[in-house]
Design an enzyme around this catalytic site. Structure first.
Site, PDB file in Angstrom:
ATOM      1  N   LYS A 124      57.556  34.284  28.119  1.00 16.94           N
ATOM      2  CA  LYS A 124      57.114  35.078  26.965  1.00 16.94           C
ATOM      3  C   LYS A 124      56.404  34.146  26.006  1.00 16.94           C
ATOM      4  O   LYS A 124      56.682  32.944  25.970  1.00 16.94           O
ATOM      5  CB  LYS A 124      58.317  35.716  26.243  1.00 16.94           C
ATOM      6  CG  LYS A 124      57.969  36.989  25.524  1.00 16.94           C
ATOM      7  CD  LYS A 124      57.927  38.163  26.482  1.00 16.94           C
ATOM      8  CE  LYS A 124      57.443  39.422  25.854  1.00 16.94           C
ATOM      9  NZ  LYS A 124      57.655  40.587  26.732  1.00 16.94           N
ATOM     10  N   ASP A 164      51.857  42.489  24.796  1.00 17.86           N
ATOM     11  CA  ASP A 164      53.177  42.930  24.331  1.00 17.86           C
ATOM     12  C   ASP A 164      52.921  43.543  22.946  1.00 17.86           C
ATOM     13  O   ASP A 164      51.777  43.915  22.632  1.00 17.86           O
ATOM     14  CB  ASP A 164      54.163  41.754  24.288  1.00 17.86           C
ATOM     15  CG  ASP A 164      55.619  42.212  24.167  1.00 17.86           C
ATOM     16  OD1 ASP A 164      56.194  42.649  25.171  1.00 17.86           O
ATOM     17  OD2 ASP A 164      56.190  42.159  23.056  1.00 17.86           O
TER      18      ASP A 164
HETATM   19  N1  GLU Z   1      55.137  42.640  27.726  1.00 14.05           N
HETATM   20  C1  GLU Z   1      55.429  43.455  28.858  1.00 14.05           C
HETATM   21  C2  GLU Z   1      56.898  43.353  29.181  1.00 14.05           C
HETATM   22  O1  GLU Z   1      57.697  43.214  28.275  1.00 14.05           O
HETATM   23  C3  GLU Z   1      54.502  43.200  30.031  1.00 14.05           C
HETATM   24  C4  GLU Z   1      54.462  41.797  30.549  1.00 14.05           C
HETATM   25  C5  GLU Z   1      53.430  41.548  31.633  1.00 14.05           C
HETATM   26  O2  GLU Z   1      52.742  42.468  32.051  1.00 14.05           O
HETATM   27  O3  GLU Z   1      53.361  40.393  32.053  1.00 14.05           O
HETATM   28  O4  GLU Z   1      57.330  43.464  30.289  1.00 14.05           O
END
Ligand code: GLU
Length: 447
Positions: A124, A164
């Site tokens: 993240k 996100d």
């Molecule tokens: N932010 C999204 C999640 O919490 C997507 C992450 C992504 O596609 O890598 O899963």
């Protein structure tokens, strides 16, 4: 494993990192019994290793605002776990972003990604940059400055960021533009959530919301119910809420509430296509006000300032906004208004007490890491398309997404079925994700 001891040690080491500690506690409580049946996990200290991120990058992001003033933010990328694949997870732009928030999200992402059936590790990133009130030019300059540092930490076989909260298709576009200039190669596999004409997967924008509704449908069928005709309350009006409203409506449910930080729009006859189409406009306006929905459609809804979506009578609650957005008080209010199902679409959207209340009061509940995994799963599908230089049709992507959500539901049922035949989806999702990551870590030795 001594869960209490591990949590106490982490509390002493990381005081005040409350979201991170909350996420770790939930997973450890769920997996404790299973873990203790595997002495080889204990010998390799799998849990102690799994709760620590592999590495954290922190960097300064400096950019110039529309008034010509210099602004400085902090950027982060947390590469949490790469046992089953390259680091994968979104980028969050929000004023409250800090290491605790990103560590909780990276930890959750590790298990979520394991559930998708695809080979992706967990990560993240983000910044304490606040998009509220920023112009499009400011967003662009910030994203470019952010990528100026981030690009050195990422790569298609190393770490693949995506969007996100506060980071959608527009921001991914600006970041990719800068990445391409720095790396001097058209390497689409380095980011997901790209535009459909330049390497993005069809249906990626819709995927989190669509996947959440496919999962909800499975959960309802298992409980002998159907979503058709149900009333639904949704929090948020970003990309995830948008996809959820679209699919809920397509499946015959009625979305009767959409909320924002300023209050809730109550929509007695259910949200319309025009209102759903207006949600992305509201997001990219950076005003962060759901009241704008009422201003645009005054004859279709009413606006109640200061209230949450959970104050509106509904069958199904879908938190789609932010962590800990649904408290135990909210859970009680929902239950007293007749709500019988809550599927968490935001990451850790419900406070621990709210989950306990739902589970002990007969409200069907499923956690974000299972419900919202369709987003990152479709990012995984985007990576496959990029790696093979092809583009699948919407029908192909939708079928694959549906199949993945069915598999995730099956895993929850496999690991979460209780002696009385009911399914504990929190346990099911946590154990299924944990077993996959723990086994991979064990097989790869002490590293
Ligand atoms: N932010 C999204 C999640 O919490 C997507 C992450 C992504 O596609 O890598 O899963």
């Amino acid at each position: 494993m001594n869960t209490n001891q591990i949590i106490e040690n982490l509390k002493a080491k990381y005081p005040g990192e409350n979201e991170y500690l909350q996420a770790v506690q939930e997973v450890l409580e769920s997996v404790e019994d299973v873990y203790n049946q595997h002495p080889e996990f204990e010998k390799a200290r799998i849990v102690e290793r799994m709760v620590e991120p592999d590495r954290i990058f922190t960097f300064r992001v400096t950019w110039i605002d529309d008034k010509g003033q210099v602004q400085t933010n902090t950027g982060y990328r947390i590469q949490f776990n790469s046992a089953i694949g390259p680091y994968k997870g979104g980028i969050r732009f929000h004023r409250a972003v800090n290491p605790s928030m990103l560590k909780f999200l990276g930890f959750e992402q590790t298990f979520k990604n394991a559930l998708t059936t695809l080979p992706m590790g967990g990560a993240k990133g983000g910044s304490d940059f606040d998009p509220v009130g920023k112009s499009d030019d400011e967003i662009m300059r910030f994203c470019q400055a952010f990528m100026l540092e981030l690009w050195q930490c990422i790569g298609p076989d190393q770490d693949i960021p995506a969007g996100d909260v506060g980071c959608g298709g527009r921001e991914i576009g600006y970041m990719y533009g800068m990445y391409k200039k720095l790396a001097r190669e058209y390497n689409t596999g380095v980011l997901t959530g790209k535009g459909a004409t330049w390497g993005g997967s069809i249906l990626r924008p819709e995927a989190t919301g669509f996947g959440a509704l496919y999962f909800t449908q499975n959960l309802l069928h298992k409980a002998g119910k159907d979503i058709k005709g149900c009333t639904v309350a949704v929090s948020g009006f970003g990309n995830v809420a948008w996809g959820a409203c679209l699919k809920a409506t397509q499946l015959g449910a009625k979305v009767v509430a959409v909320s924002g930080p300023d209050g809730v729009c109550v929509i007695p006859d259910g949200i319309t296509k025009e209102m759903i189409d207006y949600m992305p406009v509201m997001r990219t306006s950076n005003r962060n006000k759901v009241e704008d929905m009422y201003v645009k459609f005054p004859d279709k809804c009413s606006f109640v300032p200061g209230k949450k979506a959970w104050s509106v009578k509904c069958d199904i609650a879908l938190p789609c906004a932010f962590q800990n957005e649904l408290s135990a008080e909210d859970a009680k209010e929902l239950k007293s208004n007749g709500t019988w199902c809550c599927c968490e679409v935001s990451n850790m959207g419900c406070q621990s007490d709210a989950i306990k209340y739902f589970q002990s009061n007969g409200v069907l509940f499923a956690p974000g890491k299972a419900v919202n995994a369709g987003g990152v799963a479709t990012s995984g599908l985007e990576m496959t398309q990029n790696a093979s230089h092809i583009s699948w049709s919407g029908k192909e992507v939708d079928e694959k997404l549906h199949f993945i959500m069915d598999s995730i539901h099956d895993s929850c049922v496999k690991y979460g079925t209780q002696p009385d035949g009911t399914v504990d989806y929190v346990k099911g999702a946590n154990i299924a994700g944990f077993m996959k990551v723990a086994t991979a870590m064990l097989e790869q030795g002490i590293i």
